[in-house]
Motif scaffolding. Structure first.
Motif, PDB file in Angstrom:
ATOM      1  N   GLN A   7      -8.050  -0.885  -4.862  1.00  0.00           N
ATOM      2  CA  GLN A   7      -8.561   0.484  -4.798  1.00  0.00           C
ATOM      3  C   GLN A   7      -9.886   0.469  -4.597  1.00  0.00           C
ATOM      4  O   GLN A   7     -10.439  -0.177  -5.242  1.00  0.00           O
ATOM      5  CB  GLN A   7      -7.756   1.423  -5.883  1.00  0.00           C
ATOM      6  CG  GLN A   7      -8.641   2.459  -6.088  1.00  0.00           C
ATOM      7  CD  GLN A   7      -7.859   3.693  -7.076  1.00  0.00           C
ATOM      8  OE1 GLN A   7      -9.103   4.063  -8.211  1.00  0.00           O
ATOM      9  NE2 GLN A   7      -6.748   3.835  -7.558  1.00  0.00           N
ATOM     10  N   ARG A   9     -13.784   2.592  -2.889  1.00  0.00           N
ATOM     11  CA  ARG A   9     -14.463   4.487  -3.737  1.00  0.00           C
ATOM     12  C   ARG A   9     -15.116   3.940  -2.364  1.00  0.00           C
ATOM     13  O   ARG A   9     -16.563   3.469  -2.034  1.00  0.00           O
ATOM     14  CB  ARG A   9     -15.136   4.283  -4.684  1.00  0.00           C
ATOM     15  CG  ARG A   9     -13.679   4.751  -5.746  1.00  0.00           C
ATOM     16  CD  ARG A   9     -14.321   4.680  -7.240  1.00  0.00           C
ATOM     17  NE  ARG A   9     -13.291   5.681  -7.866  1.00  0.00           N
ATOM     18  CZ  ARG A   9     -12.154   4.651  -8.293  1.00  0.00           C
ATOM     19  NH1 ARG A   9     -11.833   3.869  -7.779  1.00  0.00           N
ATOM     20  NH2 ARG A   9     -11.913   5.549  -9.016  1.00  0.00           N
ATOM     21  N   VAL A  19     -12.011   8.349  -2.943  1.00  0.00           N
ATOM     22  CA  VAL A  19     -11.028   7.326  -3.796  1.00  0.00           C
ATOM     23  C   VAL A  19     -10.360   6.413  -2.030  1.00  0.00           C
ATOM     24  O   VAL A  19      -9.637   7.712  -1.735  1.00  0.00           O
ATOM     25  CB  VAL A  19      -9.853   7.728  -4.781  1.00  0.00           C
ATOM     26  CG1 VAL A  19      -8.932   6.345  -4.814  1.00  0.00           C
ATOM     27  CG2 VAL A  19     -10.549   7.972  -6.025  1.00  0.00           C
ATOM     28  N   THR A  43      -2.298  12.680   1.166  1.00  0.00           N
ATOM     29  CA  THR A  43      -3.008  11.894   0.423  1.00  0.00           C
ATOM     30  C   THR A  43      -2.925  10.391   0.775  1.00  0.00           C
ATOM     31  O   THR A  43      -2.092  10.601   2.619  1.00  0.00           O
ATOM     32  CB  THR A  43      -2.394  11.741  -1.250  1.00  0.00           C
ATOM     33  OG1 THR A  43      -1.749  11.158  -1.046  1.00  0.00           O
ATOM     34  CG2 THR A  43      -2.327  13.234  -1.872  1.00  0.00           C
ATOM     35  N   ASP A  65      -7.919   8.832   0.709  1.00  0.00           N
ATOM     36  CA  ASP A  65      -7.861  10.294   0.096  1.00  0.00           C
ATOM     37  C   ASP A  65      -8.975  11.548   0.504  1.00  0.00           C
ATOM     38  O   ASP A  65     -10.118  10.673   0.273  1.00  0.00           O
ATOM     39  CB  ASP A  65      -7.960  10.642  -1.557  1.00  0.00           C
ATOM     40  CG  ASP A  65      -6.205  10.057  -1.654  1.00  0.00           C
ATOM     41  OD1 ASP A  65      -5.785   9.870  -0.747  1.00  0.00           O
ATOM     42  OD2 ASP A  65      -6.192  10.159  -2.999  1.00  0.00           O
ATOM     43  N   GLU A  71      -6.645  11.643  -5.312  1.00  0.00           N
ATOM     44  CA  GLU A  71      -7.626  11.058  -5.785  1.00  0.00           C
ATOM     45  C   GLU A  71      -9.252  11.165  -6.208  1.00  0.00           C
ATOM     46  O   GLU A  71     -10.106  11.244  -6.828  1.00  0.00           O
ATOM     47  CB  GLU A  71      -6.970   9.502  -6.594  1.00  0.00           C
ATOM     48  CG  GLU A  71      -5.647   9.214  -6.996  1.00  0.00           C
ATOM     49  CD  GLU A  71      -5.696   7.917  -7.575  1.00  0.00           C
ATOM     50  OE1 GLU A  71      -5.894   7.957  -8.333  1.00  0.00           O
ATOM     51  OE2 GLU A  71      -5.084   7.396  -6.483  1.00  0.00           O
ATOM     52  N   SER A  72      -9.573  11.567  -4.923  1.00  0.00           N
ATOM     53  CA  SER A  72     -11.114  11.808  -4.662  1.00  0.00           C
ATOM     54  C   SER A  72     -11.558  13.455  -5.389  1.00  0.00           C
ATOM     55  O   SER A  72     -10.569  14.219  -5.714  1.00  0.00           O
ATOM     56  CB  SER A  72     -11.321  12.233  -3.254  1.00  0.00           C
ATOM     57  OG  SER A  72     -10.779  11.102  -2.680  1.00  0.00           O
ATOM     58  N   LYS A 188       3.725  11.212  -5.377  1.00  0.00           N
ATOM     59  CA  LYS A 188       1.639  10.619  -4.740  1.00  0.00           C
ATOM     60  C   LYS A 188       1.270  11.821  -4.903  1.00  0.00           C
ATOM     61  O   LYS A 188       0.211  12.038  -4.473  1.00  0.00           O
ATOM     62  CB  LYS A 188       1.722   9.648  -4.791  1.00  0.00           C
ATOM     63  CG  LYS A 188       2.401   8.630  -4.968  1.00  0.00           C
ATOM     64  CD  LYS A 188       2.546   7.056  -3.493  1.00  0.00           C
ATOM     65  CE  LYS A 188       2.598   6.253  -4.873  1.00  0.00           C
ATOM     66  NZ  LYS A 188       2.642   4.937  -3.805  1.00  0.00           N
ATOM     67  N   ARG A 191       0.824  16.931  -8.774  1.00  0.00           N
ATOM     68  CA  ARG A 191      -0.186  16.403  -9.878  1.00  0.00           C
ATOM     69  C   ARG A 191       0.789  17.523 -10.796  1.00  0.00           C
ATOM     70  O   ARG A 191       0.961  18.547 -10.787  1.00  0.00           O
ATOM     71  CB  ARG A 191      -1.587  16.588 -10.145  1.00  0.00           C
ATOM     72  CG  ARG A 191      -1.905  18.311  -9.229  1.00  0.00           C
ATOM     73  CD  ARG A 191      -3.055  18.018  -9.510  1.00  0.00           C
ATOM     74  NE  ARG A 191      -3.553  19.394  -8.549  1.00  0.00           N
ATOM     75  CZ  ARG A 191      -3.560  20.503  -8.958  1.00  0.00           C
ATOM     76  NH1 ARG A 191      -3.564  21.211 -10.180  1.00  0.00           N
ATOM     77  NH2 ARG A 191      -3.770  21.594  -8.335  1.00  0.00           N
ATOM     78  N   HIS A 201      -1.368  18.206  -4.605  1.00  0.00           N
ATOM     79  CA  HIS A 201      -2.473  17.009  -4.786  1.00  0.00           C
ATOM     80  C   HIS A 201      -3.788  17.354  -4.248  1.00  0.00           C
ATOM     81  O   HIS A 201      -4.218  16.277  -3.884  1.00  0.00           O
ATOM     82  CB  HIS A 201      -2.133  15.886  -4.762  1.00  0.00           C
ATOM     83  CG  HIS A 201      -2.740  15.308  -5.904  1.00  0.00           C
ATOM     84  ND1 HIS A 201      -4.017  15.234  -6.504  1.00  0.00           N
ATOM     85  CD2 HIS A 201      -2.367  13.757  -7.009  1.00  0.00           C
ATOM     86  CE1 HIS A 201      -4.042  14.372  -7.835  1.00  0.00           C
ATOM     87  NE2 HIS A 201      -3.234  13.527  -7.813  1.00  0.00           N
TER      88      HIS A 201
END
Length: 294
Positions: A7, A9, A19, A43, A65, A71-72, A188, A191, A201
């Motif tokens: 992972q 960023r 992310v 995503t 993302d 997750e961003s 995924k 959420r 998400h």
């Protein structure tokens, strides 16, 4: 070779956190790095199969993302217009160049393709070494756009009681797609809130916020057409033959705007080309990368 995933960023144009997963080939990377940007409502995990194949072929692949997705970060300004996504795409690609020393190829599905096309137009000729547009052209079928956004908005606040309920909604919307054996991939894209319900998400402001994805829609098509005519880098357009968004006429118009562009029509696929026919999609992208050379 089997890729390794870590992972990472990036900072978006507004300092917003993005992310990403960096899929690294075993051994020294060869060729051009590849940035993969998903479509609206998706995503970075939409690219799992494609990113692995790209890494297996020796390229480093970054799946990102986009703002307000996965997750961003959800941006405080609620800025989710096409220009905002294009600015983020430019920021990511400049950072990839700083890390890898080569301009990346950008592979963008729908929203991701628009982001890449506009970023190349706004940032100048040194941003990308190639562009893959996945089922997107400047001329988007308005009925198709309404259908897609209608599905996204229908349950975006209410959500779903279970993953199975969400899977059933997707199956009704995409009846041609084979249903997965496992719900792990779907999980995924959702959420779970404190109330126990599952919601998409992504930030609902993407659809109904003060600067949402439809902001400036009256002039977006013309700006995208200008961007297409300005393309000088290698380009591949991959269309789903059953696409609800890109018609044969839209493909013909794009090929007039960018006559050097290559074109692949994937049978048995709709707008979600990579998900519907991942094998054919991957073959088309890898062939494009091979023709670019190292």
């Amino acid at each position: 070779m089997k890729d390794m995933k870590v992972q990472t960023r990036f900072a978006g144009a507004a300092g917003n956190e993005l992310v990403a997963d960096e899929h690294q080939p075993r051994g020294e990377p060869r060729g051009t790095p590849v940035v993969l940007l998903h479509g609206g409502g998706q995503t970075r995990h939409a690219w799992g199969g494609a990113a692995r194949r790209i890494a297996d072929s020796g390229h480093t692949a970054f799946t990102v993302d986009q703002r307000g997705h996965g997750e961003s970060a959800w941006v405080d300004s609620k800025a989710y217009a096409f220009d905002d996504y294009a600015a983020d795409a430019g920021a990511v690609c400049r950072e990839v160049f700083a890390r890898r020393g080569k301009q990346p190829v950008l592979v963008g599905a729908s929203l991701g393709g628009i982001s890449g096309l506009m970023a190349e137009y706004l940032d100048g000729p040194d941003l990308l070494s190639g562009l893959v547009l996945v089922d997107i052209t400047p001329h988007m079928d308005p009925d198709g756009v309404s259908r897609i956004q209608g599905f996204m908005a229908e349950r975006m606040r209410e959500g779903f009681a279970t993953l199975e309920e969400a899977a059933a909604a997707i199956a009704a919307y995409l009846p041609h797609r084979k249903q997965p054996r496992s719900l792990d991939g779907l999980a995924k894209n959702l959420r779970q809130g404190r109330d126990g319900r599952y919601r998409w998400h992504w930030d609902p402001a993407f659809i109904d916020g003060p600067r949402n994805i439809n902001t400036g829609s009256a002039i977006v098509q013309q700006r995208l057409a200008d961007a297409a005519r300005a393309l000088r880098i290698p380009v591949l357009l991959v269309r789903g033959q059953q696409s609800e968004l890109v018609t044969e006429e839209a493909v013909a118009a794009f090929r007039e705007m960018a006559p050097h562009a290559r074109f692949v029509d994937v049978s048995g696929a709709g707008h979600m080309v990579a998900g519907d026919r991942n094998d054919a999609f991957n073959d088309a992208v890898l062939d494009f990368l091979d023709q670019l050379g190292d």
